[in-house]
Scaffold this active site. Structure first.
Site: not given
Ligand code: NOJ
Length: 561
Positions: A20, A22, A24, A28, A97, A202, A258, A335-336
């Site tokens: 972060d 700034n 908040d 960012d 992305d 994505d 992806e 991140h998934d």
């Molecule tokens: C794949 C992304 O990595 C995920 O985080 C997202 O929820 C879905 N696609 C939908 O955009």
């Protein structure tokens, strides 16, 4: 064939929890700029930044309401320009992305399509009439999406259902519509013209759907997740051909699609074959879940165990299928997924297993992607209540299963698998919120931040972070050819505990990694002066066998092979 993206080590930034700038409470662009020197020193040559476009953030930015605007939480277009300039200065490439499969339900196209019967945007999405049985309206079919819901949502005003494979707040776009396709190409051109070096695309496997929309088997099931209805379909490749001709081929850019868990090696080659593919690489999820955690709600923790042999076989399958034909990314998590140290490593051996996992991955075939915090051994969360979860998938999951399972069972499962695990604040130091922000935040910090943080790791010569620096340096310099061009051979492929391989080009390098928290015997390939990196201080040999201690790993250069 050699390209810059093969030579670099990539790093994924999840922008809302990276830094972060700034104060908040929200990560960012300014925060990312602040940390570029950190990434440069780590040896990173490419960053992938998750979506920072205007968004209601139901799915943390993957639900985009304006493709051309930067969300005010992340900053401004001027900040992006500065970021690109600062990255260029440091010779760090940047990919964004690009979300082509869906928009937010707050996108003006979708709002118009739902409000106006004659909206030109109606055909940008997929609307269908309800199925009417005995005067009652039902969704057009029984398909289930990825987020534990039907793929259909009803809009009363126009008496139609719309289609969404993720959250109902993320309607899918209709790629059959040429105007829509042109709109999306314009979006891609806009960001490339601004100077981004390419995209992580994505959900790219899902742009084309089975437009017969017939029920999925078993027909009598209320909801069925049959990904073949909307993954890797033939028509998709026509769209991608056009996208490449009209956009990607006109820029010196890099592209990663992806394709998740739905693509085979053969499917992947259709996307990325050097001769007639459309992108440079695809992310598949094959190697992310080899411990049985996926769908493991009924399993006790003791049943979750890394299947090392299968893991090797999966890497081998991809290597055998695409070596010399195409290129791929290699990574443990994004991140998934859960944190890899909790998934395949062990927090009781954080230092040893963190190093071991990094080393195992880094010299395999492909461009490595490190996920923020992996380089300091960040681990899964341990939430004690449902309302601590923030992710839309986790929330939907809780709603769906709370009447069927005990709370403890659901918590155990989500703490093990949920996407929230990877999305906690990056741990920069031991101050409140791990130094991510100085203010209140909707995001959470892992309880271990006082110990596990960048500042501590930088100070400690023997830390995971310093080991990463050494490994990345070696991959970027002395062993670059072996990493990128070398022939991969697994050693003792059937071994259930040890992941070992060689890469041979001008030199021959060897990685030996014990994936267990107990001692494992292994053939002794080790000459002391071949050792380049090792995560223990001495070597343990007995009866000509090497005794590998918990998560022990070696990086060797085999001289005179
Ligand atoms: C794949 C992304 O990595 C995920 O985080 C997202 O929820 C879905 N696609 C939908 O955009």
């Amino acid at each position: 064939m050699k390209n810059w993206y093969k030579d670099v080590v990539g790093y994924q930034i999840y922008p809302s929890t990276f830094k972060d700038g700034n104060n908040d409470g929200f990560g960012d662009i300014v925060g990312i700029i602040d940390k570029l020197d950190y990434l440069k020193e780590l040896g990173i040559g490419l960053i992938w930044i998750g979506p920072i476009y205007k968004s209601p953030k139901v799915d943390n930015g993957y639900d985009i309401s304006n493709f051309y605007e930067i969300d005010e939480k992340y900053g401004t277009l001027e900040d992006v320009k500065l970021l690109l300039k600062e990255c260029k200065k440091r010779e760090i490439k940047v990919i964004f992305d690009l979300v082509l499969n869906h928009t937010s339900d707050k996108h003006e196209w979708f709002i118009d399509a739902c409000e106006n019967v004659n909206s030109k945007y109606k055909d940008y999405y997929i609307f269908k009439e309800p199925k009417v049985i005995d005067g009652i309206k039902y969704p057009p079919n029984n398909w289930k999406g990825f987020f534990e819901e039907s793929v259909w949502e009803y809009v009363e005003k126009i008496d139609k259902y719309y289609f969404h494979i993720f959250s109902k707040k993320m309607p899918d776009l209709n790629w059959d519509n040429k105007d829509l396709r042109e709109e999306m190409y314009a979006v891609a051109r806009f960001w490339l013209d601004l100077g981004v070096d390419g995209f992580r695309m994505d959900a790219i496997a899902h742009l084309a759907k089975d437009t017969s929309f017939k029920d999925a088997y078993p027909l009598d099931e209320k909801l069925v997740l049959d990904t073949s209805k909307f993954s890797n379909r033939d028509e998709l490749f026509d769209y991608l051909k056009e996208f490449k001709e009209e956009v990607l081929s006109k820029y010196n850019c890099m592209s990663i699609g992806e394709v998740g868990g739905c693509a085979s090696v053969e499917d992947a080659l259709k996307y990325v074959d050097y001769n007639n593919g459309y992108f440079n690489m695809v992310f598949n999820f094959d190697t992310c879940w080899e411990n049985g955690a996926y769908g493991s709600i009924d399993k006790a923790d003791s049943e979750i165990k890394t299947n090392v042999k299968n893991l090797k076989l999966l890497f081998k399958k991809w290597y055998d299928g695409i070596f010399n034909k195409a290129w791929m990314p290699i990574y443990w998590l994004n991140h998934d997924h859960p944190r890899v140290i909790s998934q395949y490593g062990n927090i009781n051996y954080r230092n040893e297993s963190g190093k071991m996992l990094g080393l195992t991955l880094l010299f395999l075939y492909g461009t490595p992607f490190i996920y923020q915090g992996e380089e300091i051994g960040m681990s899964n969360v341990n939430y004690s209540d449902f309302d601590m979860f923030n992710d839309v998938h986790a929330k939907n999951f809780i709603e769906e299963y709370k009447s069927k399972y005990d709370k403890e069972v659901i918590l155990r499962f989500l703490n093990r698998t949920s996407r929230d695990n990877a999305r906690t604040m990056m741990q920069w130091n031991d101050s409140e919120n791990g130094g991510f922000t100085n203010s209140e935040s909707v995001f959470k910090v892992n309880d271990n931040y006082k110990i596990v943080n960048v500042e501590n790791e930088l100070k400690d010569d023997d830390s995971i972070l310093n080991f990463y620096k050494k490994m990345i340096f070696l991959r970027n310099t002395k062993y670059k050819n072996e990493a990128t061009l070398g022939k991969l051979e697994f050693i003792d492929l059937d071994n259930e505990d040890v992941f070992a391989y060689t890469k041979t080009f001008d030199k021959k390098i060897m990685v030996i990694a014990n994936f267990r928290d107990y001692i494992v015997e292994f053939d002794n390939y080790i000459q002391e002066n071949d050792i380049i990196l090792h995560n223990y201080k001495d070597i343990n040999i007995k009866n000509k066998k090497i005794l590998l201690r918990p998560y022990e790993c070696f990086f060797l250069e085999i001289k005179g092979f």
